[in-house]
Design a protein around this motif. Structure first.
Motif, mmCIF file in Angstrom:
data_model
loop_
_atom_site.group_PDB
_atom_site.id
_atom_site.type_symbol
_atom_site.label_atom_id
_atom_site.label_comp_id
_atom_site.label_asym_id
_atom_site.label_seq_id
_atom_site.Cartn_x
_atom_site.Cartn_y
_atom_site.Cartn_z
ATOM 1 N N SER A 4 0.831 -1.195 0.000
ATOM 2 C CA SER A 4 0.000 0.000 0.000
ATOM 3 C C SER A 4 0.865 1.244 0.000
ATOM 4 O O SER A 4 2.033 1.207 0.370
ATOM 5 C CB SER A 4 -0.942 0.014 1.213
ATOM 6 O OG SER A 4 -0.200 0.057 2.404
ATOM 7 N N SER A 11 -6.408 11.888 -6.100
ATOM 8 C CA SER A 11 -5.884 10.881 -7.022
ATOM 9 C C SER A 11 -6.711 9.602 -7.080
ATOM 10 O O SER A 11 -6.454 8.744 -7.909
ATOM 11 C CB SER A 11 -4.450 10.511 -6.626
ATOM 12 O OG SER A 11 -3.631 11.653 -6.639
ATOM 13 N N LEU A 12 -7.682 9.458 -6.196
ATOM 14 C CA LEU A 12 -8.469 8.226 -6.155
ATOM 15 C C LEU A 12 -9.377 8.107 -7.366
ATOM 16 O O LEU A 12 -9.897 9.087 -7.868
ATOM 17 C CB LEU A 12 -9.325 8.189 -4.892
ATOM 18 C CG LEU A 12 -8.579 8.047 -3.583
ATOM 19 C CD1 LEU A 12 -9.570 8.084 -2.426
ATOM 20 C CD2 LEU A 12 -7.769 6.771 -3.543
ATOM 21 N N GLU A 13 -9.544 6.862 -7.806
ATOM 22 C CA GLU A 13 -10.428 6.562 -8.922
ATOM 23 C C GLU A 13 -11.342 5.410 -8.538
ATOM 24 O O GLU A 13 -11.033 4.623 -7.636
ATOM 25 C CB GLU A 13 -9.623 6.167 -10.154
ATOM 26 C CG GLU A 13 -8.733 7.264 -10.689
ATOM 27 C CD GLU A 13 -7.920 6.798 -11.883
ATOM 28 O OE1 GLU A 13 -7.931 5.593 -12.193
ATOM 29 O OE2 GLU A 13 -7.282 7.651 -12.507
ATOM 30 N N GLU A 14 -12.439 5.286 -9.244
ATOM 31 C CA GLU A 14 -13.350 4.173 -9.028
ATOM 32 C C GLU A 14 -12.600 2.851 -9.217
ATOM 33 O O GLU A 14 -11.853 2.683 -10.173
ATOM 34 C CB GLU A 14 -14.502 4.263 -10.027
ATOM 35 C CG GLU A 14 -15.565 3.226 -9.832
ATOM 36 C CD GLU A 14 -16.702 3.392 -10.806
ATOM 37 O OE1 GLU A 14 -17.232 2.359 -11.233
ATOM 38 O OE2 GLU A 14 -17.064 4.528 -11.134
ATOM 39 N N ASP A 16 -10.288 1.664 -7.036
ATOM 40 C CA ASP A 16 -9.140 1.605 -6.141
ATOM 41 C C ASP A 16 -9.549 0.904 -4.852
ATOM 42 O O ASP A 16 -10.696 0.994 -4.422
ATOM 43 C CB ASP A 16 -8.618 3.011 -5.798
ATOM 44 C CG ASP A 16 -7.859 3.653 -6.944
ATOM 45 O OD1 ASP A 16 -7.420 2.917 -7.854
ATOM 46 O OD2 ASP A 16 -7.707 4.881 -6.923
ATOM 47 N N LEU A 18 -8.962 0.672 -0.854
ATOM 48 C CA LEU A 18 -8.412 1.357 0.305
ATOM 49 C C LEU A 18 -8.080 0.342 1.387
ATOM 50 O O LEU A 18 -8.828 -0.607 1.619
ATOM 51 C CB LEU A 18 -9.404 2.376 0.855
ATOM 52 C CG LEU A 18 -9.915 3.436 -0.119
ATOM 53 C CD1 LEU A 18 -10.807 4.424 0.618
ATOM 54 C CD2 LEU A 18 -8.768 4.167 -0.775
ATOM 55 N N ASP A 24 -10.925 -4.134 3.823
ATOM 56 C CA ASP A 24 -10.556 -3.420 2.603
ATOM 57 C C ASP A 24 -11.826 -2.882 1.979
ATOM 58 O O ASP A 24 -12.872 -3.525 2.025
ATOM 59 C CB ASP A 24 -9.869 -4.346 1.604
ATOM 60 C CG ASP A 24 -8.597 -4.953 2.153
ATOM 61 O OD1 ASP A 24 -8.006 -4.355 3.068
ATOM 62 O OD2 ASP A 24 -8.193 -6.027 1.664
ATOM 63 N N VAL A 26 -13.533 -0.913 -1.546
ATOM 64 C CA VAL A 26 -13.393 -0.541 -2.950
ATOM 65 C C VAL A 26 -14.068 0.807 -3.160
ATOM 66 O O VAL A 26 -15.210 1.011 -2.746
ATOM 67 C CB VAL A 26 -14.029 -1.606 -3.863
ATOM 68 C CG1 VAL A 26 -13.940 -1.180 -5.326
ATOM 69 C CG2 VAL A 26 -13.367 -2.952 -3.654
ATOM 70 N N VAL A 61 -3.791 3.204 -0.027
ATOM 71 C CA VAL A 61 -4.377 2.530 -1.182
ATOM 72 C C VAL A 61 -3.442 1.395 -1.591
ATOM 73 O O VAL A 61 -2.232 1.568 -1.659
ATOM 74 C CB VAL A 61 -4.549 3.508 -2.367
ATOM 75 C CG1 VAL A 61 -5.113 2.799 -3.576
ATOM 76 C CG2 VAL A 61 -5.426 4.673 -1.967
ATOM 77 N N TYR A 62 -4.025 0.208 -1.857
ATOM 78 C CA TYR A 62 -3.207 -0.892 -2.372
ATOM 79 C C TYR A 62 -2.787 -0.573 -3.801
ATOM 80 O O TYR A 62 -3.609 -0.236 -4.642
ATOM 81 C CB TYR A 62 -3.981 -2.205 -2.336
ATOM 82 C CG TYR A 62 -4.143 -2.761 -0.946
ATOM 83 C CD1 TYR A 62 -3.033 -3.079 -0.168
ATOM 84 C CD2 TYR A 62 -5.394 -2.942 -0.393
ATOM 85 C CE1 TYR A 62 -3.168 -3.571 1.111
ATOM 86 C CE2 TYR A 62 -5.540 -3.437 0.889
ATOM 87 C CZ TYR A 62 -4.429 -3.759 1.640
ATOM 88 O OH TYR A 62 -4.575 -4.238 2.907
ATOM 89 N N VAL A 63 -1.481 -0.692 -4.050
ATOM 90 C CA VAL A 63 -0.957 -0.315 -5.362
ATOM 91 C C VAL A 63 -0.324 -1.479 -6.107
ATOM 92 O O VAL A 63 -0.102 -1.401 -7.309
ATOM 93 C CB VAL A 63 0.065 0.847 -5.245
ATOM 94 C CG1 VAL A 63 -0.628 2.119 -4.800
ATOM 95 C CG2 VAL A 63 1.196 0.496 -4.312
#
Length: 70
Positions: A4, A11-14, A16, A18, A24, A26, A61-63
């Motif tokens: 993460s 910067s968040l998008e549909e 992503d 958390l 967790d 979405v 955010v998990y990347v």
């Protein structure tokens, strides 16, 4: 293991994911409301929550996934 990173709500998008201690979530929707972001999220049970996050805050955010997990 998932990796993460901290991100601005801007910067968040549909879609992503958390990272929270209990579960967790979405991201379903992100809206700017004055100086705060209203982030609509859902968990794996489809329970929906709205997070009120200041525009100066950061969220985990998990990347990526670490494929070398032992």
């Amino acid at each position: 293991m998932r990796i993460s990173d901290l991100m601005s709500p801007f910067s968040l998008e549909e879609g992503d994911v958390l990272a929270f201690e209990d579960d967790d979530y979405v991201v379903v929707d992100v809206n700017l409301d004055g100086r705060n972001y209203l982030i609509t999220v859902t968990d794996m049970y489809l329970d929906t929550r709205v997070l009120n996050v200041p525009d100066t805050a950061q969220v985990a955010v998990y990347v990526a996934h670490d494929e070398m997990e032992i």
